[in-house]
Design an enzyme around this catalytic site. Structure first.
Site, short mmCIF file in Angstrom:
data_model
loop_
_atom_site.label_atom_id
_atom_site.label_comp_id
_atom_site.label_asym_id
_atom_site.label_seq_id
_atom_site.Cartn_x
_atom_site.Cartn_y
_atom_site.Cartn_z
N TYR A 196 0.88 -1.33 -0.01
CA TYR A 196 -0.02 0.11 -0.03
C TYR A 196 0.77 1.23 0.00
O TYR A 196 0.59 2.09 -0.69
CB TYR A 196 -1.07 -0.05 1.09
CG TYR A 196 -1.99 1.14 1.18
CD1 TYR A 196 -3.08 1.01 0.61
CD2 TYR A 196 -1.71 2.07 2.29
CE1 TYR A 196 -3.96 2.28 0.71
CE2 TYR A 196 -2.50 3.13 2.47
CZ TYR A 196 -3.89 3.15 1.67
OH TYR A 196 -4.71 4.28 1.59
N LYS A 216 1.12 4.20 -2.72
CA LYS A 216 0.66 5.75 -2.51
C LYS A 216 2.03 6.45 -3.08
O LYS A 216 1.90 7.63 -3.46
CB LYS A 216 0.44 5.83 -1.35
CG LYS A 216 -0.97 4.94 -0.96
CD LYS A 216 -2.03 5.41 -2.08
CE LYS A 216 -3.44 4.93 -1.74
NZ LYS A 216 -4.55 5.61 -2.54
P1 NAP Z 1 -13.47 2.64 0.54
O1 NAP Z 1 -14.31 3.05 1.65
O2 NAP Z 1 -12.94 1.08 0.74
O3 NAP Z 1 -13.93 2.98 -0.75
C1 NAP Z 1 -13.16 2.57 -1.91
C2 NAP Z 1 -14.04 2.27 -3.09
O4 NAP Z 1 -13.50 2.01 -4.24
C3 NAP Z 1 -15.26 1.36 -2.69
O5 NAP Z 1 -16.39 1.89 -3.33
C4 NAP Z 1 -14.62 0.23 -3.46
O6 NAP Z 1 -15.50 -0.64 -4.01
C5 NAP Z 1 -13.87 0.87 -4.80
N1 NAP Z 1 -13.08 0.14 -5.49
C6 NAP Z 1 -12.20 -0.80 -5.06
N2 NAP Z 1 -11.36 -1.47 -5.97
C7 NAP Z 1 -11.81 -0.82 -7.07
C8 NAP Z 1 -11.41 -1.12 -8.37
N3 NAP Z 1 -10.47 -2.14 -8.85
N4 NAP Z 1 -12.12 -0.29 -9.45
C9 NAP Z 1 -12.81 0.60 -9.12
N5 NAP Z 1 -13.28 0.82 -7.92
C10 NAP Z 1 -12.89 0.19 -6.88
O7 NAP Z 1 -12.01 3.34 1.05
P2 NAP Z 1 -11.79 4.96 1.39
O8 NAP Z 1 -11.18 4.76 2.78
O9 NAP Z 1 -12.89 5.76 1.18
O10 NAP Z 1 -10.38 5.29 0.43
C11 NAP Z 1 -10.35 5.90 -0.61
C12 NAP Z 1 -9.21 6.56 -0.97
O11 NAP Z 1 -8.36 7.07 -0.10
C13 NAP Z 1 -8.26 5.22 -1.36
O12 NAP Z 1 -7.35 5.32 -2.37
C14 NAP Z 1 -7.60 5.18 0.05
O13 NAP Z 1 -6.32 4.37 -0.05
C15 NAP Z 1 -7.07 6.45 0.23
N6 NAP Z 1 -6.81 6.62 1.73
C16 NAP Z 1 -8.02 6.51 2.66
C17 NAP Z 1 -7.46 6.90 4.09
C18 NAP Z 1 -8.36 6.45 5.15
O14 NAP Z 1 -8.09 6.67 6.29
N7 NAP Z 1 -9.62 5.97 4.81
C19 NAP Z 1 -6.31 7.42 4.41
C20 NAP Z 1 -5.36 7.72 3.22
C21 NAP Z 1 -5.66 7.35 1.86
P3 NAP Z 1 -15.98 -2.00 -3.25
O15 NAP Z 1 -16.37 -1.44 -1.61
O16 NAP Z 1 -17.17 -2.64 -3.96
O17 NAP Z 1 -14.77 -2.86 -3.07
#
Ligand code: NAP
Length: 246
Positions: free
Chosen positions: A154, A158
């Protein structure tokens, strides 16, 4: 940060941070393309967001598959005739210490988190260069800068996004296309809710602001970078982490 009538694609837009970005943009008058691996979830989110009085389109795609990505952009062009903003947000985790990390878990994370940004940005740039206008915002992470035990795949994906962001920014700056990244810290979402409570408490101690971030904290920074007013900011990373990393 007026985004009125801008056509905006959010990958992974069905839930979590992506959905918050889409809702935030809709409030500012943008039309939204919700692209997600689950078409039915994308459709549900698109339907709910259209209540804000903006046009929406739901697309099912796997960002790591070039055919899916090309078909999605074709659909957007057919429906809207242009694309102003692309938010590369879709991402997954498959954590484990490197000695136990399976090769397929490495490949899956790099494929979706990093190759996905490459594929979507390539299609976006093709169109944006012709338009002589575009905004790409990539969602990185604080772990790209700090590292994190258990997240070799991961954090590498990133950190890769940061290099990719700066390179595309340099390649197309003269064509009116800006490319930036937002690096969230610990944001309360389903992805982070899954962590054990002791780890969550430990992480809280490392955040000077004293709270976890919200999806709106991230969405506001993304809207800033995606705004037509910000044509002179490119190749940058905005850290949204409550001071966890400076
Ligand atoms: P999340 O709740 O898991 O949402 C991610 C979304 O992307 C889900 O709707 C998922 O669908 C979809 N997805 C997964 N694989 C995919 C693919 N191959 N093609 C298209 N869509 C896909 O994650 P989040 O926490 O909102 O994170 C969003 C972004 O922010 C990510 O890039 C993550 O790395 C980054 N981020 C998050 C955090 C945090 O604290 N949450 C911190 C730093 C960075 P499904 O649910 O159906 O799998």
């Amino acid at each position: 940060m007026d985004l009125k009538d801008q056509v905006v694609l959010v990958t992974g837009g069905a839930r979590g941070i992506g959905r918050a970005i889409a809702e935030n943009f809709a409030k500012r008058g943008a039309h939204l393309v919700i692209a997600d691996i689950s078409l039915s979830s994308a459709e549900e989110t698109a339907r709910e967001i259209s209540a804000a009085g903006v046009r929406t389109l739901a697309v099912g795609l796997d960002v790591s598959k070039s055919n899916d990505v090309a078909a999605a952009f074709e659909k957007i062009m057919k429906d809207f005739g242009r694309i102003d903003v692309v938010i590369n947000n879709a991402g997954i985790t498959k954590d484990g210490l490197i000695l136990r990390m399976k090769e397929e878990d490495w490949d899956a994370v790099i494929s979706i988190n990093l190759k996905g940004v490459f594929l979507c940005s390539k299609e976006a740039v093709k169109l944006m260069v012709k338009q002589r206008y575009g905004r790409i915002v990539n969602i990185a992470s604080v772990v790209a800068f700090m590292g994190n035990p258990g997240q070799a795949n991961y954090s590498a994906s990133k950190a890769g996004i940061v290099g990719l962001t700066k390179t595309i920014a340099k390649e197309y700056a003269s064509r009116g296309v800006t490319v930036n990244a937002v690096a969230p810290g610990f944001i309360a979402t389903a992805m982070t809710d899954a962590l054990p409570d002791n780890i969550r408490q430990e992480m809280l101690k490392s955040i000077p602001v004293g709270t976890f971030g919200t999806v709106d904290d991230v969405a506001n920074a993304v809207a800033f970078l995606a705004s037509p007013d910000n044509g002179y900011i490119t190749g940058q990373v905005i850290h949204v982490n409550g001071g966890m990393y400076m």
